[in-house]
Design a protein around this motif. Structure first.
Motif, PDB file in Angstrom:
ATOM      1  N   ILE A   1    -110.493 -40.392 -84.731  1.00 40.61           N
ATOM      2  CA  ILE A   1    -109.099 -40.844 -84.786  1.00 40.61           C
ATOM      3  C   ILE A   1    -108.236 -40.002 -83.848  1.00 40.61           C
ATOM      4  O   ILE A   1    -107.378 -40.534 -83.137  1.00 40.61           O
ATOM      5  N   ALA A   2    -108.467 -38.692 -83.821  1.00 37.93           N
ATOM      6  CA  ALA A   2    -107.700 -37.815 -82.922  1.00 37.93           C
ATOM      7  C   ALA A   2    -107.942 -38.187 -81.466  1.00 37.93           C
ATOM      8  O   ALA A   2    -107.006 -38.211 -80.654  1.00 37.93           O
TER       9      ALA A   2
ATOM     10  N   GLU B   1    -106.096 -41.340 -80.753  1.00 42.32           N
ATOM     11  CA  GLU B   1    -104.659 -41.075 -80.656  1.00 42.32           C
ATOM     12  C   GLU B   1    -104.286 -40.549 -79.270  1.00 42.32           C
ATOM     13  O   GLU B   1    -103.282 -40.960 -78.693  1.00 42.32           O
TER      14      GLU B   1
ATOM     15  N   ALA C   1    -101.842 -42.301 -76.593  1.00 39.49           N
ATOM     16  CA  ALA C   1    -100.670 -41.574 -76.112  1.00 39.49           C
ATOM     17  C   ALA C   1    -100.620 -41.528 -74.585  1.00 39.49           C
ATOM     18  O   ALA C   1     -99.541 -41.534 -73.993  1.00 39.49           O
TER      19      ALA C   1
ATOM     20  N   ILE D   1    -101.943 -48.986 -82.810  1.00 41.17           N
ATOM     21  CA  ILE D   1    -101.058 -47.843 -83.046  1.00 41.17           C
ATOM     22  C   ILE D   1    -100.541 -47.856 -84.484  1.00 41.17           C
ATOM     23  O   ILE D   1    -100.538 -46.821 -85.161  1.00 41.17           O
TER      24      ILE D   1
ATOM     25  N   LEU E   1    -103.372 -46.738 -86.745  1.00 36.49           N
ATOM     26  CA  LEU E   1    -103.640 -45.309 -86.581  1.00 36.49           C
ATOM     27  C   LEU E   1    -102.573 -44.474 -87.282  1.00 36.49           C
ATOM     28  O   LEU E   1    -102.890 -43.510 -87.976  1.00 36.49           O
ATOM     29  N   LEU E   2    -101.317 -44.871 -87.142  1.00 32.53           N
ATOM     30  CA  LEU E   2    -100.234 -44.127 -87.800  1.00 32.53           C
ATOM     31  C   LEU E   2    -100.352 -44.212 -89.316  1.00 32.53           C
ATOM     32  O   LEU E   2    -100.089 -43.237 -90.022  1.00 32.53           O
TER      33      LEU E   2
ATOM     34  N   THR F   1    -103.214 -41.800 -90.348  1.00 32.44           N
ATOM     35  CA  THR F   1    -102.897 -40.381 -90.190  1.00 32.44           C
ATOM     36  C   THR F   1    -101.649 -39.952 -90.963  1.00 32.44           C
ATOM     37  O   THR F   1    -101.387 -38.763 -91.092  1.00 32.44           O
TER      38      THR F   1
ATOM     39  N   GLN G   1     -98.567 -40.490 -89.999  1.00 31.60           N
ATOM     40  CA  GLN G   1     -97.542 -40.095 -89.040  1.00 31.60           C
ATOM     41  C   GLN G   1     -96.575 -41.252 -88.807  1.00 31.60           C
ATOM     42  O   GLN G   1     -96.885 -42.391 -89.085  1.00 31.60           O
TER      43      GLN G   1
ATOM     44  N   LEU H   1     -97.041 -41.324 -82.560  1.00 30.06           N
ATOM     45  CA  LEU H   1     -98.251 -40.727 -82.005  1.00 30.06           C
ATOM     46  C   LEU H   1     -98.018 -39.250 -81.700  1.00 30.06           C
ATOM     47  O   LEU H   1     -96.938 -38.851 -81.260  1.00 30.06           O
TER      48      LEU H   1
END
Length: 94
Positions: free
Chosen positions: A12-13, A16, A20, A55, A58-59, A62, A64, A67
């Motif tokens: 995942i990192a 990301e 980005a 996106i 993913l957010l 995580t 967040q 990003l």
């Protein structure tokens, strides 16, 4: 799973960072080179929709709201490296 499994959190990192670094504005400019506007609009629309969905997912995974929110130091270093690289290239060409 994100918090408990290092392999998954690493994947995942990496995703990301790729997201980005990507730039949909540049992708849109490439789409503008396609002569068939209907095809260009359709294909770029699908790419943009998947980009946004990726996106958003993913957010959510995580926790967040943006990003690289948890890695702001990295983001500042990346931005500085880009500026430094741009300036050093400019200076070399003069």
């Amino acid at each position: 799973m994100y918090e408990a499994w290092p392999f998954f959190s690493s994947a995942i990192a990496n995703m990301e960072m790729v997201l980005a670094k990507g730039d949909m504005a540049i992708a849109g400019r490439y789409a503008g080179l396609v002569q068939d506007r209907t095809v260009a609009t359709h294909v770029f629309g699908q790419i943009r929709a998947e980009w946004d969905c990726t996106i958003e997912t993913l957010l959510a995974v995580t926790g967040q709201s943006a990003l690289l929110e948890k890695t702001r130091t990295w983001l500042r270093r990346f931005a500085f490296a880009c500026l430094t690289s741009t300036h050093s290239t400019t200076f070399r060409s003069n």
